[in-house]
Scaffold this motif. Structure first.
Motif, PDB file in Angstrom:
ATOM      1  N   ILE A 334       0.827  -1.207   0.000  1.00 12.78           N
ATOM      2  CA  ILE A 334       0.000   0.000   0.000  1.00 12.78           C
ATOM      3  C   ILE A 334       0.862   1.259   0.000  1.00 12.78           C
ATOM      4  O   ILE A 334       1.818   1.354   0.777  1.00 12.78           O
ATOM      5  CB  ILE A 334      -0.930  -0.004   1.228  1.00 12.78           C
ATOM      6  N   PRO A 335       0.542   2.239  -0.842  1.00  9.06           N
ATOM      7  CA  PRO A 335       1.323   3.477  -0.864  1.00  9.06           C
ATOM      8  C   PRO A 335       1.151   4.268   0.432  1.00  9.06           C
ATOM      9  O   PRO A 335       0.111   4.188   1.094  1.00  9.06           O
ATOM     10  CB  PRO A 335       0.740   4.242  -2.062  1.00  9.06           C
ATOM     11  N   ASP A 336       2.179   5.000   0.794  1.00 10.06           N
ATOM     12  CA  ASP A 336       2.160   5.801   2.008  1.00 10.06           C
ATOM     13  C   ASP A 336       1.604   7.177   1.671  1.00 10.06           C
ATOM     14  O   ASP A 336       2.326   8.087   1.267  1.00 10.06           O
ATOM     15  CB  ASP A 336       3.582   5.915   2.574  1.00 10.06           C
ATOM     16  N   ASP A 337       0.297   7.329   1.813  1.00 14.06           N
ATOM     17  CA  ASP A 337      -0.317   8.632   1.532  1.00 14.06           C
ATOM     18  C   ASP A 337      -1.375   8.948   2.585  1.00 14.06           C
ATOM     19  O   ASP A 337      -1.620   8.168   3.502  1.00 14.06           O
ATOM     20  CB  ASP A 337      -0.897   8.694   0.114  1.00 14.06           C
ATOM     21  N   SER A 338      -2.013  10.087   2.436  1.00 16.94           N
ATOM     22  CA  SER A 338      -2.915  10.587   3.468  1.00 16.94           C
ATOM     23  C   SER A 338      -4.261   9.891   3.496  1.00 16.94           C
ATOM     24  O   SER A 338      -5.071  10.159   4.390  1.00 16.94           O
ATOM     25  CB  SER A 338      -3.139  12.092   3.260  1.00 16.94           C
ATOM     26  N   ARG A 339      -4.519   9.006   2.559  1.00 17.36           N
ATOM     27  CA  ARG A 339      -5.837   8.375   2.524  1.00 17.36           C
ATOM     28  C   ARG A 339      -5.956   7.194   3.491  1.00 17.36           C
ATOM     29  O   ARG A 339      -7.030   6.648   3.679  1.00 17.36           O
ATOM     30  CB  ARG A 339      -6.157   7.918   1.099  1.00 17.36           C
ATOM     31  N   HIS A 340      -4.822   6.749   4.046  1.00 18.98           N
ATOM     32  CA  HIS A 340      -4.818   5.641   5.007  1.00 18.98           C
ATOM     33  C   HIS A 340      -5.524   4.412   4.422  1.00 18.98           C
ATOM     34  O   HIS A 340      -6.457   3.866   5.010  1.00 18.98           O
ATOM     35  CB  HIS A 340      -5.484   6.051   6.325  1.00 18.98           C
ATOM     36  N   LEU A 341      -5.087   3.986   3.257  1.00 22.25           N
ATOM     37  CA  LEU A 341      -5.738   2.888   2.547  1.00 22.25           C
ATOM     38  C   LEU A 341      -5.482   1.548   3.221  1.00 22.25           C
ATOM     39  O   LEU A 341      -4.442   1.316   3.818  1.00 22.25           O
ATOM     40  CB  LEU A 341      -5.222   2.827   1.102  1.00 22.25           C
ATOM     41  N   ASN A 342      -6.472   0.651   3.102  1.00 26.09           N
ATOM     42  CA  ASN A 342      -6.299  -0.725   3.552  1.00 26.09           C
ATOM     43  C   ASN A 342      -5.915  -1.645   2.408  1.00 26.09           C
ATOM     44  O   ASN A 342      -5.511  -2.784   2.633  1.00 26.09           O
ATOM     45  CB  ASN A 342      -7.599  -1.231   4.196  1.00 26.09           C
ATOM     46  N   SER A 343      -6.088  -1.168   1.187  1.00 27.80           N
ATOM     47  CA  SER A 343      -5.635  -1.887  -0.010  1.00 27.80           C
ATOM     48  C   SER A 343      -5.467  -0.849  -1.104  1.00 27.80           C
ATOM     49  O   SER A 343      -5.907   0.290  -0.967  1.00 27.80           O
ATOM     50  CB  SER A 343      -6.635  -2.972  -0.433  1.00 27.80           C
ATOM     51  N   SER A 344      -4.825  -1.248  -2.193  1.00 25.42           N
ATOM     52  CA  SER A 344      -4.567  -0.289  -3.257  1.00 25.42           C
ATOM     53  C   SER A 344      -4.727  -0.942  -4.620  1.00 25.42           C
ATOM     54  O   SER A 344      -4.929  -2.158  -4.719  1.00 25.42           O
ATOM     55  CB  SER A 344      -3.147   0.282  -3.099  1.00 25.42           C
ATOM     56  N   MET A 345      -4.648  -0.105  -5.655  1.00 23.16           N
ATOM     57  CA  MET A 345      -4.636  -0.550  -7.044  1.00 23.16           C
ATOM     58  C   MET A 345      -5.701  -1.624  -7.311  1.00 23.16           C
ATOM     59  O   MET A 345      -6.873  -1.405  -7.026  1.00 23.16           O
ATOM     60  CB  MET A 345      -3.233  -1.002  -7.427  1.00 23.16           C
TER      61      MET A 345
END
Length: 567
Positions: A334-345
């Motif tokens: 997971i990318p390190d960004d401000s959205r605090h994602l639990n999964s990506s792409m």
């Protein structure tokens, strides 16, 4: 004679009962009593197994792989079922060598074929309606070539059945089969490892061919959905795949509201595509963006971060891999960004749609699945073009089912996981067009209405001289482009002719078994040195297995192999 007949069926029944834990799609011709008893999947084409008498292929033992005895039979596909399968020569393909490889067509598979996959919102009204109509036809039409196998308890001997299915449901089932975890692990054949992107590439090509055969639309292709250009599901409308109705059901005005899923999600590994009374065939469900944990789609920034990853995959080649292009694209890193994602792409898109698409084994029931994976495939191709030095991982750390030389389940003819490495999309008969709309600064698209409004407001302030200059400029441009296209066309024809000649003469004519066929056809075969004939090739070729076209050169000869089958 009656006792003999009873004995035959008793032997067949005992054999079928010995197939525990069976769950795969099968060519219909390979489910006959004879094929199951002899353990051969070598259907006739034009009167001979695998089209041998027509120079298409040969029925041969598939080579044993250096893999441990599997906990789940799918790890060593297809050795739990068949000792011999078709190996196709030249540009021929298919379980009986009756089709052409992707990118080829014609009676002898010598004509190049190419389609350009467009972004779904770039399709004209006519193109969109044709595409959706073809999908509906595939959903409603029985598959003439394949059946699926179901079981409500794979721990009970013989507790299974072959079933007919539609062309689209076959496609959904194949993903279900490959996505379901192996016994005792979280691993499967198509996800969580280096085969993930290539398995889905083959999967899309398979579906394109099946729908082309069904509809007669030889230029059918699966468009892609670029979800970086929107902050919502812009194709979850009745114009495309159905608006969102009550309870997540597809809006009743859409034909997709009538679609039922095949194979419910079951936690039990013993239940294979069986609907219990409590889980009768369900309708498609979508609740895009309604899950507070997965309320956003991946952005253009996420894509660029993924594309900048220099390594295809890294140890331990699973969901914990770091700095891995495959793992980032799949969505576990997971990318390190401000959205605090639990999964990506890739994973984030599945979760965002919040319904049928969100459970991996059932995901392919939703037709948006194929457009999503077409875009994933587009990103794969871009990365491969930018990293020509990369290679498929060759490591014992890779799960056995996804190692480079393991066969992709459940495809025929057999293809290794690394078979398509080095084969770009153009060689496979397709390419991707770029989206026609410019990307906004935020990474999401402006709508067509917004674009038209901008054009109209700009036009109101245009001076009379600009259109005049525009006309002259366009005329000059057209002349230049026309000349360039004419030159490019002639050059491409020359290159294609050379490529076609080179590829059509490659590999199979140097195969020793093909040489035997040529001698036999010419009536000059030396019977003292060979006893192979087209009608009995499956029984006589257990001492020699031809190498697939991708694994040999013009001077390669078939090597002897000893096949051991472990069930």
């Amino acid at each position: 004679m009656w006792l003999s007949f009873q004995g035959f069926w008793l032997v067949l029944l005992l054999y079928l009962m010995s197939l525990r834990d069976v769950r795969a799609q099968f060519p219909r011709a390979c489910t006959t009593p004879e094929a199951l008893q002899t353990r051969m999947c070598c259907p006739l084409w034009n009167g001979s197994p695998c089209g041998f008498s027509s120079g298409r292929g040969v029925c041969a033992p598939h080579p044993a792989r250096d893999l441990p005895k599997p906990v789940d039979y799918r790890v060593n596909w297809p050795r739990a079922f068949y000792d011999s399968v078709c190996t196709c020569w030249g540009n021929y393909d298919g379980f009986d060598c009756g089709h052409c490889l992707p990118g080829w067509r014609g009676p002898k598979c010598l004509q190049r074929h190419h389609v350009e996959r467009k972004e779904i919102t770039d399709l004209s009204d006519s193109e969109r309606e044709t595409f959706l109509s073809n999908l509906h036809q595939a959903k409603q039409s029985p598959s003439s070539r394949y059946v699926i196998l179901t079981s409500n308890d794979t721990t009970v001997d013989g507790n299974y059945a072959f079933l007919n299915t539609s062309v689209f449901d076959l496609y959904a089932w194949m993903h279900y089969y490959s996505a379901k975890a192996y016994t005792g692990s979280e691993n499967n054949a198509a996800h969580r490892g280096p085969a993930f992107i290539f398995w889905h590439r083959v999967f899309l090509l398979f579906m394109e061919r099946e729908i082309r055969e069904l509809t007669g639309n030889l230029d059918f292709y699966i468009p892609y959905w670029d979800w970086t250009r929107t902050n919502h599901c812009n194709i979850c409308t009745n114009q495309y795949f159905g608006g969102v109705g009550q309870g997540g059901r597809i809006d009743s005005a859409s034909l997709f509201s009538k679609w039922k899923t095949i194979c419910p999600f079951q936690e039990s590994l013993g239940i294979i595509c069986i609907h219990s009374n409590a889980s009768a065939p369900a309708h498609l469900i979508r609740n895009p963006g309604k899950d507070p944990i997965y309320k956003t789609l991946p952005t253009a920034g996420d894509v660029e971060d993924t594309m900048a990853t220099p390594l295809f995959d890294t140890p331990p080649f699973d969901t914990t891999s770091k700095n891995s292009f495959r793992n980032k694209l799949e969505g576990f890193e997971i990318p390190d960004d401000s959205r605090h994602l639990n999964s990506s792409m890739h994973n984030l898109v599945h979760s965002y749609l919040n319904g049928t698409m969100s459970l991996v084994p059932t995901a392919a029931n939703d037709p948006i699945f194929m457009l999503h994976h077409s875009f994933i495939d587009k990103l794969l191709e871009r990365w491969l073009q930018e990293h020509s030095e990369a290679s498929y991982p060759d490591s014992d750390q890779v799960h056995p089912a996804q190692r480079a030389e393991a066969f992709m389940a459940p495809f025929f003819p057999l293809r290794t996981n690394n078979y398509y490495w080095g084969r770009d999309t153009h060689s496979l008969g397709y390419s991707y067009s770029e989206h026609s709309l410019p990307r906004s600064g935020a990474g999401h698209s402006v709508t067509r209405q917004d674009e038209e409004s901008l054009d109209e407001s700009s036009a109101s302030g245009v001076q009379w001289q600009w259109p005049v200059l525009g006309v002259f400029s366009i005329a000059l441009l057209c002349v230049s482009v026309g000349a360039a296209i004419k030159y490019k066309g002639k050059r491409k024809e020359t290159q294609d002719a050379r490529t076609e000649k080179k590829e059509s003469e490659f590999d199979y004519r140097s195969n020793s078994l093909y040489a035997v066929w040529v001698k036999e056809r010419n009536g000059s075969i030396d019977k003292s040195s060979s006893s192979i004939d087209g009608a009995s090739c499956g029984a006589n070729l257990h001492d020699a297995a031809p190498r697939p076209p991708s694994e040999g050169t013009r001077d390669d000869m078939a090597s002897a192999v000893n096949v051991e089958i472990h069930i």
